[in-house]
Design a protein around this motif. Structure first.
Motif, PDB file in Angstrom:
ATOM      1  N   TYR A  18       0.819  -1.218   0.000  1.00  0.00           N
ATOM      2  CA  TYR A  18       0.000   0.000   0.000  1.00  0.00           C
ATOM      3  C   TYR A  18       0.852   1.267   0.000  1.00  0.00           C
ATOM      4  O   TYR A  18       0.632   2.194  -0.776  1.00  0.00           O
ATOM      5  N   SER A  19       1.871   1.287   0.877  1.00  0.00           N
ATOM      6  CA  SER A  19       2.635   2.531   1.036  1.00  0.00           C
ATOM      7  C   SER A  19       3.553   2.798  -0.160  1.00  0.00           C
ATOM      8  O   SER A  19       4.123   3.878  -0.268  1.00  0.00           O
ATOM      9  N   GLY A 282      -0.175   2.560  10.132  1.00  0.00           N
ATOM     10  CA  GLY A 282       0.058   2.256   8.721  1.00  0.00           C
ATOM     11  C   GLY A 282      -0.664   1.005   8.261  1.00  0.00           C
ATOM     12  O   GLY A 282      -1.641   0.562   8.877  1.00  0.00           O
ATOM     13  N   SER A 283      -0.144   0.411   7.178  1.00  0.00           N
ATOM     14  CA  SER A 283      -0.901  -0.656   6.530  1.00  0.00           C
ATOM     15  C   SER A 283      -0.492  -2.070   6.910  1.00  0.00           C
ATOM     16  O   SER A 283      -1.204  -3.013   6.612  1.00  0.00           O
ATOM     17  N   PHE A 284       0.675  -2.270   7.564  1.00  0.00           N
ATOM     18  CA  PHE A 284       0.973  -3.665   7.898  1.00  0.00           C
ATOM     19  C   PHE A 284       1.619  -3.943   9.244  1.00  0.00           C
ATOM     20  O   PHE A 284       1.839  -5.105   9.594  1.00  0.00           O
ATOM     21  N   VAL A 309      -6.920   4.269  14.789  1.00  0.00           N
ATOM     22  CA  VAL A 309      -7.190   3.373  13.662  1.00  0.00           C
ATOM     23  C   VAL A 309      -6.815   1.949  14.073  1.00  0.00           C
ATOM     24  O   VAL A 309      -5.632   1.659  14.309  1.00  0.00           O
ATOM     25  N   TRP A 339     -10.203   2.320   9.241  1.00  0.00           N
ATOM     26  CA  TRP A 339      -9.285   2.918   8.254  1.00  0.00           C
ATOM     27  C   TRP A 339      -9.674   4.382   8.083  1.00  0.00           C
ATOM     28  O   TRP A 339     -10.855   4.683   7.848  1.00  0.00           O
ATOM     29  N   ALA A 340      -8.712   5.274   8.215  1.00  0.00           N
ATOM     30  CA  ALA A 340      -9.024   6.715   8.203  1.00  0.00           C
ATOM     31  C   ALA A 340      -8.610   7.354   6.881  1.00  0.00           C
ATOM     32  O   ALA A 340      -7.699   6.855   6.218  1.00  0.00           O
ATOM     33  N   GLN A 342      -6.344   9.408   6.215  1.00  0.00           N
ATOM     34  CA  GLN A 342      -5.286   9.918   7.115  1.00  0.00           C
ATOM     35  C   GLN A 342      -4.819  11.339   6.808  1.00  0.00           C
ATOM     36  O   GLN A 342      -4.596  12.138   7.707  1.00  0.00           O
ATOM     37  N   HIS A 357       3.718   4.685  13.711  1.00  0.00           N
ATOM     38  CA  HIS A 357       4.758   3.656  13.567  1.00  0.00           C
ATOM     39  C   HIS A 357       5.924   4.199  12.737  1.00  0.00           C
ATOM     40  O   HIS A 357       6.876   3.476  12.469  1.00  0.00           O
ATOM     41  N   GLY A 359       6.163   5.029   9.518  1.00  0.00           N
ATOM     42  CA  GLY A 359       6.328   4.711   8.091  1.00  0.00           C
ATOM     43  C   GLY A 359       6.674   6.011   7.367  1.00  0.00           C
ATOM     44  O   GLY A 359       6.309   7.095   7.847  1.00  0.00           O
ATOM     45  N   TRP A 360       7.352   5.923   6.249  1.00  0.00           N
ATOM     46  CA  TRP A 360       7.813   7.168   5.609  1.00  0.00           C
ATOM     47  C   TRP A 360       6.656   8.037   5.119  1.00  0.00           C
ATOM     48  O   TRP A 360       6.693   9.260   5.243  1.00  0.00           O
ATOM     49  N   ASN A 361       5.597   7.406   4.596  1.00  0.00           N
ATOM     50  CA  ASN A 361       4.447   8.224   4.164  1.00  0.00           C
ATOM     51  C   ASN A 361       3.835   8.942   5.362  1.00  0.00           C
ATOM     52  O   ASN A 361       3.544  10.138   5.290  1.00  0.00           O
ATOM     53  N   SER A 362       3.645   8.207   6.449  1.00  0.00           N
ATOM     54  CA  SER A 362       3.050   8.824   7.640  1.00  0.00           C
ATOM     55  C   SER A 362       3.949   9.949   8.142  1.00  0.00           C
ATOM     56  O   SER A 362       3.470  11.002   8.570  1.00  0.00           O
ATOM     57  N   GLU A 365       3.522  12.889   5.892  1.00  0.00           N
ATOM     58  CA  GLU A 365       2.173  13.462   6.047  1.00  0.00           C
ATOM     59  C   GLU A 365       2.098  14.274   7.344  1.00  0.00           C
ATOM     60  O   GLU A 365       1.598  15.400   7.347  1.00  0.00           O
TER      61      GLU A 365
HETATM   62  N1  UDP Z   1      -3.244   5.369   5.958  1.00  0.00           N
HETATM   63  C1  UDP Z   1      -4.546   5.710   5.690  1.00  0.00           C
HETATM   64  N2  UDP Z   1      -5.479   5.434   6.635  1.00  0.00           N
HETATM   65  C2  UDP Z   1      -5.184   4.856   7.818  1.00  0.00           C
HETATM   66  C3  UDP Z   1      -3.833   4.510   8.083  1.00  0.00           C
HETATM   67  C4  UDP Z   1      -2.894   4.790   7.121  1.00  0.00           C
HETATM   68  O1  UDP Z   1      -4.865   6.250   4.629  1.00  0.00           O
HETATM   69  O2  UDP Z   1      -6.086   4.647   8.620  1.00  0.00           O
HETATM   70  C5  UDP Z   1      -2.232   5.656   4.920  1.00  0.00           C
HETATM   71  C6  UDP Z   1      -1.313   6.761   5.347  1.00  0.00           C
HETATM   72  O3  UDP Z   1      -1.904   8.020   5.044  1.00  0.00           O
HETATM   73  C7  UDP Z   1      -0.061   6.450   4.548  1.00  0.00           C
HETATM   74  C8  UDP Z   1      -0.108   4.934   4.356  1.00  0.00           C
HETATM   75  O4  UDP Z   1      -1.415   4.524   4.755  1.00  0.00           O
HETATM   76  O5  UDP Z   1      -0.118   7.094   3.298  1.00  0.00           O
HETATM   77  C9  UDP Z   1       0.868   4.196   5.243  1.00  0.00           C
HETATM   78  O6  UDP Z   1       2.143   4.346   4.713  1.00  0.00           O
HETATM   79  P1  UDP Z   1       3.427   4.357   5.637  1.00  0.00           P
HETATM   80  O7  UDP Z   1       4.615   4.492   4.746  1.00  0.00           O
HETATM   81  O8  UDP Z   1       3.291   5.378   6.692  1.00  0.00           O
HETATM   82  O9  UDP Z   1       3.402   2.974   6.386  1.00  0.00           O
HETATM   83  P2  UDP Z   1       3.355   1.429   5.938  1.00  0.00           P
HETATM   84  O10 UDP Z   1       1.951   1.126   5.557  1.00  0.00           O
HETATM   85  O11 UDP Z   1       4.338   1.238   4.820  1.00  0.00           O
HETATM   86  O12 UDP Z   1       3.754   0.702   7.163  1.00  0.00           O
END
Ligand code: UDP
Length: 460
Positions: A18-19, A282-284, A309, A339-340, A342, A357, A359-362, A365
Motif C-alpha cells: 500500500y505505502s 500504517g498498513s501492515f 485506527v 481505516w481513516a 489519514q 509507527h 512509516g515514511w508516508n506517515s 504526512e
Molecule cells: N493510511 C490511511 N489510513 C489509515 C492509516 C494509514 O490512509 O487509517 C495511509 C497513510 O496516510 C499512509 C499509508 O497509509 O499514506 C501508510 O504508509 P506508511 O509508509 O506510513 O506505512 P506502511 O503502511 O508502509 O507501514
C-alpha cells in the motif's frame, strides 16, 4: 513522413504494498495533469483489492489513470505471507508478463509506452525497460538517507561490519554525515524479520536491485531536499520530488485497501482545536494482544481525546479484543475506526499529536500538516525515520519499551504530556510544514525537479 510526437505515456509499477502504491499514484496524477497518459500496473491480487475498496460512484468517474494488472507468478491459493516465495516468484515471472503487456500496448501507436517509472525495489522492471529501449526512472518511496545506506552496502561488507549475507558482524552506530541520523547496524531494514534465511534473501534482493537500478536514466524519491540536504551529496543522481501528497486537489480515485471511514471527520469537527491524539500504525504493522491492551489502557490513562485506527489485521492471531469495559469507559472521548482518510485527519485543526509507527508516508504526512509526533517504530526503515523525527528534526519524541519489551501505559501517558507541553516541538514542526509546502509549490526544489523530469520525458 515523421510520425507526430506521441502523447507521453508512462507505465508506473509499484511493488505490491500500500505505502508504495500511494506515492506512485500521486505522482501519476501529477503527470496526468501535465499531459501524460498513465498505465498503472498492480499485481492481480492488489488490483482486485483496490477495485473492491473503491466507492460505488467510481464507475461513473472519468479517471485519467488506467489501472491494469499482471500476475505475480504465484498460484491463486498460495500464501503471500511467505515473503521469500513471493519475492522469488515475482522476480522470475513478472518480467515476462510486463514485457508482454508493453508489447501489446505498443501495437497501437497511440498507446505506445514512452517511459517506465518503476519502484526501485522492482529493479527487474528497469531491466525490462532497458531491454525494450524505453526511457526509465527508478522511484524510491522513502528518504535519501536510506538510499545512501543501501548504496554503501559493499563498503560495509568490505569493512567487516556485515558479512556477504547481510548478517551483522560488528554492531556499530554509523552516521553517513553529521547531519544525518545515527544508524544501528543491528537494525538494518532486512533485520526486520527473525528468519536468518529470509534476512539473507532480502539482503541479496537489495544488492541485486542496486545493480539493476544503478544505471537507470532517472532516480527519483519521495522526499524533499531541505529536510536531508547532506543525503543528496551522497546520492548525486537522486532527485527528490516530494512530499507526494494528495493535498487539496480534487482526486477522482482514492486508492485504499480497506474502505475509508470518513465519519471520523464529523467526529473531529466536534472536538476542540488541538485536543485529539491521532493513533495509526500504517498498513501492515502488527501488535501482539498484550501490547494492544497496554496501548488501549495508555490512551485511557492520558485522559485525552483520541482517534485510533484499528485495522482489521492490526493485532496478531485471533480477532481483536479490547480490555474489559474499555470501549464503554472511553466512548465519550475516543473514536475507534478501521481505516481513516489519514491525510485529511492530520490536516484537521483538532489534531494535537500523531502517535505513529513512523512509516515514511506517515512521517511526510505528519510533517506536511505540522503535527508533533510520538514514535512507535515497528520494522524496516521506521527506526531510521524515528531518528530523523526525534534526533535530527526534533519534532517528536520516542516511546521507549520497558525491560519486558512493552511500551507501558505509563510511558504513553508521560510522553503524551511531554509532547503536548513542548512548544519548541510545535514551533519546529510548523517550520518544516512551511518548508514542505514551499518545496512542492511553483519554484520550489521538488517542483523544479519534477518539472525537469517531465520535460525530459516529454522530449524523448
Ligand atoms: N493510511 C490511511 N489510513 C489509515 C492509516 C494509514 O490512509 O487509517 C495511509 C497513510 O496516510 C499512509 C499509508 O497509509 O499514506 C501508510 O504508509 P506508511 O509508509 O506510513 O506505512 P506502511 O503502511 O508502509 O507501514
Amino acid at each position: 513522413m515523421e510520425e507526430a510526437m506521441a502523447t507521453p505515456h508512462a507505465l508506473v509499477i509499484p511493488i505490491p504494498g500500500y505505502s508504495h502504491i500511494i506515492p506512485l499514484m500521486e505522482l501519476s496524477y501529477m503527470l496526468a495533469e501535465r499531459g501524460f497518459k498513465i498505465t498503472f500496473v498492480n499485481t492481480e491480487l492488489i488490483h482486485e483489492q483496490i477495485m473492491k475498496a473503491l466507492p460505488d460512484e467510481y464507475s461513473n468517474l472519468k479517471n485519467p489513470i488506467n489501472l491494469v494488472s499482471i500476475p505475480d507468478g504465484m498460484g491463486p491459493g498460495d500464501d503471500r505471507n511467505q515473503i521469500v516465495r513471493v519475492l522469488e516468484c515475482m522476480s522470475s515471472a513478472m518480467p515476462s508478463y510486463l514485457e508482454e503487456l508493453i508489447e501489446k500496448m505498443n501495437k497501437s501507436s497511440k498507446d505506445k509506452i514512452t517511459c517506465i517509472i518503476a519502484d526501485e525495489n522492482m529493479g527487474w522492471a528497469v531491466t525490462v525497460a532497458k531491454k525494450m529501449g524505453i526511457p526509465q526512472a527508478a522511484f524510491s518511496p522513502t528518504n535519501a538517507c536510506l538510499r545512501a545506506l543501501v548504496l554503501r552496502l559493499p563498503q560495509l561488507i568490505e569493512a567487516g561490519v556485515l558479512d556477504a549475507n547481510g548478517k551483522t558482524l560488528k554492531q556499530e552506530m554509523i552516521q553517513l554525515s553529521s547531519t544525518l541520523p545515527v544508524i544501528d547496524t543491528a537494525r538494518l531494514p532486512w533485520h526486520c524479520v527473525d528468519d536468518p534465511m529470509l534476512q539473507q534473501i532480502m539482503f541479496q534482493e537489495a544488492l541485486k536491485n542496486n545493480q539493476e537500478v544503478k544505471d537507470a536514466d532517472w532516480h527519483l524519491c519521495n522526499s524533499f531536499y531541505e529536510i536531508e540536504q547532506s543525503a543528496y551529496q551522497l546520492n548525486p543522481k537522486l532527485l527528490p520530488i516530494g512530499p507526494l501528497l494528495a493535498g487539496s486537489r480534487q482526486r477522482q480515485l482514492v486508492v485504499n485497501f480497506w474502505p475509508e471511514d470518513s465519519t471520523c471527520l464529523n467526529w473531529l469537527n466536534q472536538q476542540p482545536a488541538c485536543s485529539v491524539i491521532y493513533v495509526a500504525f500504517g498498513s501492515f504493522a502488527v501488535l501482539d494482544q498484550t501490547q494492544f491492551h497496554e496501548l488501549a489502557l495508555g490512551l485511557e490513562l492520558t485522559g485525552h481525546r483520541f482517534l485510533w485506527v484499528v485495522r482489521p489485521n492490526l493485532t496478531d492471531g485471533q480477532a481483536t479484543t479490547y480490555p474489559d469495559g474499555f470501549q464503554a469507559r472511553v466512548a465519550a472521548r475516543g473514536s475507534i475506526i478501521s481505516w481513516a482518510p489519514q491525510q485529511k485527519v492530520l490536516a484537521h485543526p483538532s489534531i494535537a499529536c500523531f502517535l505513529t509507527h513512523c512509516g515514511w508516508n506517515s512521517t511526510l504526512e505528519g510533517l506536511s500538516m505540522g503535527v508533533p509526533f510520538l514514535c512507535w517504530p515497528y520494522i524496516a526503515d521506521q527506526f531510521l525515520n524515528q531518528a530523523y523525527i526525534s534526533d535530527i528534526w526534533k519534532v517528536g519524541l520516542r516511546l521507549n519499551s520497558d525491560d519486558k519489551g512493552i511500551i507501558s501505559r505509563e510511558e504513553i501517558k508521560k510522553k503524551v504530556e511531554e509532547v503536548l507541553g513542548d512548544e519548541k516541538i510545535r514551533e519546529r514542526v510548523l517550520v518544516l510544514k512551511e518548508m514542505a509546502k514551499k518545496s512542492v509549490s511553483e519554484g520550489g526544489s521538488s517542483m523544479k525537479n519534477l518539472n525537469d523530469f517531465v520535460e525530459a520525458m516529454k522530449g524523448k
